[in-house]
Scaffold this motif. Structure first.
Motif, PDB file in Angstrom:
ATOM      1  N   LYS A  50       0.830  -1.202   0.000  1.00  0.00           N
ATOM      2  CA  LYS A  50       0.000   0.000   0.000  1.00  0.00           C
ATOM      3  C   LYS A  50       0.869   1.259   0.000  1.00  0.00           C
ATOM      4  O   LYS A  50       0.688   2.177   0.812  1.00  0.00           O
ATOM      5  CB  LYS A  50      -0.969   0.001   1.184  1.00  0.00           C
TER       6      LYS A  50
ATOM      7  N   ASN B 258      -0.367   7.630  -5.052  1.00  0.00           N
ATOM      8  CA  ASN B 258      -1.446   6.645  -4.946  1.00  0.00           C
ATOM      9  C   ASN B 258      -2.774   7.367  -4.719  1.00  0.00           C
ATOM     10  O   ASN B 258      -2.896   8.153  -3.780  1.00  0.00           O
ATOM     11  CB  ASN B 258      -1.141   5.704  -3.770  1.00  0.00           C
TER      12      ASN B 258
ATOM     13  N   GLU C 262      -5.339   6.476  -3.421  1.00  0.00           N
ATOM     14  CA  GLU C 262      -5.918   6.160  -2.113  1.00  0.00           C
ATOM     15  C   GLU C 262      -5.588   7.251  -1.089  1.00  0.00           C
ATOM     16  O   GLU C 262      -6.322   7.456  -0.122  1.00  0.00           O
ATOM     17  CB  GLU C 262      -5.389   4.808  -1.630  1.00  0.00           C
TER      18      GLU C 262
END
Length: 223
Positions: free
Chosen positions: A57, A74, A76
């Motif tokens: 991640k 990212n 996210e």
């Protein structure tokens, strides 16, 4: 099994090149820099990095864009990046520019007159702006009297919207107003064109919002 040191070194070079480049990097560029390495090895290194980032991640990711690769933040963690950089983001298009760009993207190659017939207004200024931004280009001439220029999108267009190719544009069939337009009789081709243009604008606007979530900040912190 421990990964061979040579593979780790190649992977490190690829990672460094993608990190320092502000634009997409194609396999041939990397291969030419690393002696004795072929495109398959470069692609394997990129795939390994993508997998490693996903598994842990990571705050960065590698995306395939416009025939090359680019390291981006990212999505996210986009809300935190925006908060840190005070919501700095890419330039927002005006409504006329977005409408014109959508028509060109979905109907290319298309002439300026064709665009104006759909939009119902002069688009000289908008076309100049999009050409200056290198999002569109002249791709030829239309085989009609006067042989006007016809326009298409550029590699920079793909990069701006984070697309591998034009095939990745949202399908117009996915938008409800187009489906309704095709299901109901229309008074003229112009009415149908307007309905399609509205969906095209929605699709391009949606793609613009999506790519802004993955874009790096304008001035990322130094490594």
């Amino acid at each position: 099994m421990t990964e061979p040191a040579e593979n780790n070194y190649i992977k490190g070079i690829v990672e460094a090149l993608l990190f320092t480049s502000e634009k997409t990097v194609v396999l041939e560029q990397i291969k030419d820099i690393i002696d004795g390495v072929d495109s398959a090895q470069v692609k394997e290194a990129i795939g390994t990095l993508q997998k490693e980032y996903a598994e842990r991640k990571s705050g960065v990711t590698i995306m395939e864009i416009a025939g090359g690769y680019q390291m981006l933040s990212n999505p996210e963690y986009a809300m935190y990046v925006k908060k840190f950089y005070h919501t700095r983001h890419k330039e927002k298009f005006s409504k006329p520019a977005l409408e014109t760009l959508a028509i060109i993207a979905y109907k290319q190659p298309v002439s300026r007159l064709d665009i104006e017939l759909i939009r119902g207004v002069n688009c000289d200024g908008v076309m100049v702006h999009l050409l200056a931004k290198e999002l569109i280009k002249i791709v030829g001439r239309k085989e009609v009297p006067g042989r006007p220029y016809i326009y298409g999108t550029t590699k920079q267009f793909l990069e701006y919207f984070g697309l591998k190719s034009l095939d990745d544009l949202p399908k117009l069939e996915d938008f409800s107003s187009l489906q309704e337009a095709s299901a109901q009789p229309v008074d003229s081709q112009e009415n149908q064109a307007v309905a399609q243009e509205a969906d095209a604008q929605t699709a391009v606007s949606s793609q613009q919002n999506t790519v802004e979530q993955t874009a790096q900040p304008e001035n990322p912190p130094a490594a």
